[in-house]
Enzyme design. Structure first.
Site, PDB file in Angstrom:
ATOM      1  CE  LYS A 275      -0.576   7.895   0.272  1.00 50.55           C
ATOM      2  NZ  LYS A 275       0.390   8.174  -0.791  1.00 50.55           N
TER       3      LYS A 275
ATOM      4  NE  ARG B 158       3.859   1.725  -4.726  1.00 54.50           N
ATOM      5  CZ  ARG B 158       2.823   1.535  -5.521  1.00 54.50           C
ATOM      6  NH1 ARG B 158       2.773   0.465  -6.307  1.00 54.50           N
ATOM      7  NH2 ARG B 158       1.823   2.399  -5.575  1.00 54.50           N
TER       8      ARG B 158
ATOM      9  CG  HIS C 144       3.508  -0.330  -1.132  1.00 52.54           C
ATOM     10  ND1 HIS C 144       2.480   0.127  -1.913  1.00 52.54           N
ATOM     11  CD2 HIS C 144       3.626  -1.665  -1.419  1.00 52.54           C
ATOM     12  CE1 HIS C 144       2.000  -0.868  -2.651  1.00 52.54           C
ATOM     13  NE2 HIS C 144       2.684  -1.964  -2.371  1.00 52.54           N
TER      14      HIS C 144
ATOM     15  CG  HIS D 174      -3.384   7.646  -3.607  1.00 50.97           C
ATOM     16  ND1 HIS D 174      -2.111   7.511  -3.090  1.00 50.97           N
ATOM     17  CD2 HIS D 174      -3.738   6.406  -4.028  1.00 50.97           C
ATOM     18  CE1 HIS D 174      -1.721   6.267  -3.171  1.00 50.97           C
ATOM     19  NE2 HIS D 174      -2.675   5.564  -3.749  1.00 50.97           N
TER      20      HIS D 174
END
Length: 338
Positions: free
Chosen positions: A144, A271, A212, A205
């Site tokens: 990320k 999500r 997840h 973020h």
């Protein structure tokens, strides 16, 4: 989707079946929000959240807990779950099926005198589920922040809104402006913003890969290693339309393997339903988490005192892999995910 996902209900049996926490039985009834409870559809509310202000609206919760039966229920489940919650519960359910549900490589499966405990038993399963969850999250955070830093859907929709209203100009793809979602959104909300299931919107973020999803990929892979994927789940169920009861499901046989794949997808793509991720975040996250778990399982192979030939399991791409003591290129954690 993943292998076997199109068999039976969309929601995994492992999100419906009751489980025991110690000696206490628990039904999987969860808090959810009411239909139509969407957030950040007005520009000032959206802008405030982007600037770090508290959300202008709050979630409106259903007064009754329910079995997960739709995308909104699933989105709320993955809003407040702890990182490996669904997979810890799944481990409890699968262990409750007894020795027949264990993977054939388990050295205690056919023993008449011993059972697994510190190794190849319940503590071992729960330890590795939690262990790979933590390691998967670290792998996701590296991707990320150090590599991708992908924008979230909520922020992207804000750019689209400002672009259409000529408040700013962004290099957006032409195909986006022919989407039928745009006039539908404007007609309902008076904006082109993305309706969010969570009042606070997206996490702060980057989006890629999904946290997840990476945890789901890792924990699911551990459970596939410990349990027999072809074991047929007894007495399958399906939630009623109102989510208040579980009814027998008799249309197809459901196996541990298919229901674990469903569980991974449910947790990852829940999500997306909430609006906080892109589909490719979840695809990459599942693959990264799987790679993390395969690496961990392989490293531990040389630590067992038992006669053990190595775990065999089915990967998300449908291929079968046996984890011997020496890792190979197919189970190494990628430095960069595509």
């Amino acid at each position: 989707g993943l292998p076997g996902e199109d068999s039976g209900p969309m929601i995994s049996q492992l999100l419906w079946k009751p489980f025991n926490l110690g000696s206490t039985p628990f039904p999987q009834l969860y808090r959810t929000t009411v239909a139509g409870n969407d957030h950040l559809t007005g520009y000032q509310a959206w802008l405030g959240v982007q600037n770090g202000q508290p959300p202008a609206t709050a979630a409106t919760f259903d007064s009754t807990t329910r079995y997960i039966r739709n995308g909104r229920d699933l989105a709320e489940y993955v809003h407040t779950d702890y990182s490996f919650q669904a997979f810890s519960i799944a481990a409890q359910i699968l262990l409750g099926f007894g020795a027949a549900a264990l993977d054939d490589a388990n050295p205690y499966k056919t023993s008449g005198r011993q059972a697994g405990f510190a190794t190849f038993g319940s503590p071992h399963v729960h330890d590795l589920v939690a262990r790979v969850a933590a390691l998967a999250l670290k792998a996701a955070w590296y991707q990320k922040w150090q590599l991708h830093r992908r924008i979230r859907p909520e922020e992207y929709a804000g750019r689209l809104h400002n672009h259409i209203n000529r408040a700013a100009k962004y290099p957006l793809p032409d195909s986006l402006f022919s989407s039928l979602a745009l006039p539908a959104m404007f007609s309902k909300y008076g904006s082109y913003l993305l309706p969010m299931a969570y009042p606070e919107g997206c996490p702060v973020h980057p989006a890629y890969p999904g946290g997840h999803a990476t945890i789901a990929g890792a924990c699911t892979t551990v459970l596939k290693a410990f349990f027999n994927e072809s074991f047929v789940i007894p007495n399958p169920v399906v939630a009623s339309d109102d989510g208040l009861s579980l009814q027998p499901f008799t249309s197809a046989q459901l196996t541990i393997g298919t229901e674990l794949n469903k569980l991974a997808s449910n947790i990852a793509y829940g999500r997306d339903t909430a609006g906080v991720h892109w589909r490719t975040d979840e695809i990459a996250g599942l693959q990264l988490g799987e790679a993390v778990a395969l690496s961990v399982l392989t490293e531990f192979n040389s630590c067992y005192n038992e006669k053990f030939s190595g775990f065999t399991l089915t990967k998300f791409d449908g291929t079968t892999v046996t984890l011997n003591t020496q890792p190979d290129d197919s189970i190494r954690i990628p430095r960069r995910i595509a």
